[in-house]
Design a protein around this motif. Structure first.
Motif, short mmCIF file in Angstrom:
data_model
loop_
_atom_site.label_atom_id
_atom_site.label_comp_id
_atom_site.label_asym_id
_atom_site.label_seq_id
_atom_site.Cartn_x
_atom_site.Cartn_y
_atom_site.Cartn_z
N LEU A 138 36.47 95.19 44.34
CA LEU A 138 35.04 95.07 44.04
C LEU A 138 34.20 95.03 45.31
N ALA A 139 34.70 94.32 46.32
CA ALA A 139 33.97 94.25 47.59
C ALA A 139 33.90 95.62 48.25
N ILE A 180 33.99 98.52 46.69
CA ILE A 180 33.05 99.35 45.92
C ILE A 180 31.61 99.05 46.34
N LYS A 181 31.30 97.75 46.49
CA LYS A 181 29.95 97.36 46.92
C LYS A 181 29.65 97.91 48.31
N ARG A 182 30.63 97.86 49.20
CA ARG A 182 30.45 98.36 50.56
C ARG A 182 30.18 99.87 50.56
N LYS A 236 28.89 101.60 48.07
CA LYS A 236 27.55 101.82 47.51
C LYS A 236 26.48 101.54 48.56
N SER A 237 26.68 100.50 49.35
CA SER A 237 25.73 100.17 50.41
C SER A 237 25.64 101.29 51.44
N GLU A 289 23.68 104.18 49.97
CA GLU A 289 22.24 103.94 49.99
C GLU A 289 21.66 104.15 51.39
#
Length: 203
Positions: A30-31, A33-35, A37-38, A41
């Motif tokens: 999950l971490a 995936i967030k990284r 996505k960041s 962006e």
């Protein structure tokens, strides 16, 4: 038979280890995936900045390369022609275009529209014969800037007056000339009533 048992035991150990890794992974998915996505962006934001810089660069190049100059005279097709006198000030349309580099001058309206921000120079010449005073004013976006007037000629029977000005214009600013109310202009094949201007430099 003994070998088969050993192999079976080894396989069970391997499968048990894999199951433990799947149930308790050393990587935080999950971490990650967030990284990702960041990062995506940030990349999109950088792409937007690049597009904006390219657009500004293209505008700047256009301004640097801009060449603007025009010169026109009042039309006198078929001989002499009088303009005025009128009860109200009237915009003069210089239909006979001699030069119009950049197509900023509109021969249908008599209006010059600045294509880029910069310093422009304008000049106009007014010819006046006979017994009626003449006078012309230069306007910027509807506001009076400078004028040129002349009283009725005396002994020489005809007179010429003129004026010029340098102006800072924003893109889209409009410049035009108006015949003063109750004044008159005369023109003929000699084209002695002219309106001209050109871009000195961009800003």
């Amino acid at each position: 038979m003994m070998k088969m048992e050993v192999i079976s035991i080894l396989l069970l150990c391997v499968l048990s280890t894999l199951a433990q890794d799947l149930m308790s992974p050393t990587v935080d998915i999950l971490a990650e995936i967030k990284r990702i996505k960041s990062m995506e962006e940030k990349l999109n934001a950088l792409n937007d900045e690049v597009r904006e810089l390219r657009s500004k660069n293209e505008d700047l190049l256009f301004a640097v390369r801009a060449k603007v100059a025009f010169s026109a005279s009042l039309s006198a097709i078929g001989g002499v022609k009088y303009f005025g006198p009128h009860e109200e000030a009237t915009t003069l349309v210089y239909e006979n275009v001699l030069t119009n580099i950049g197509n900023a001058y509109d021969a249908n309206t008599g209006i010059f529209t600045a294509p880029v921000k910069g310093v422009y120079f304008f000049n106009f010449v007014v010819f006046n014969p006979y017994d009626i005073s003449t006078g012309v004013r230069l306007f910027k976006n509807g506001h009076f800037v400078v004028g040129a007037t002349d009283n009725p000629p005396k002994q020489d029977t005809e007179d010429t007056t003129c004026n010029s000005v340098s102006l800072i214009l924003e893109q889209g600013d409009r410049i035009y000339l108006q015949l003063i109310e109750k004044r008159r202009i005369y023109t003929d094949a000699l084209r002695r009533n002219t309106f001209s201007g050109h871009l000195l430099f961009t800003m």
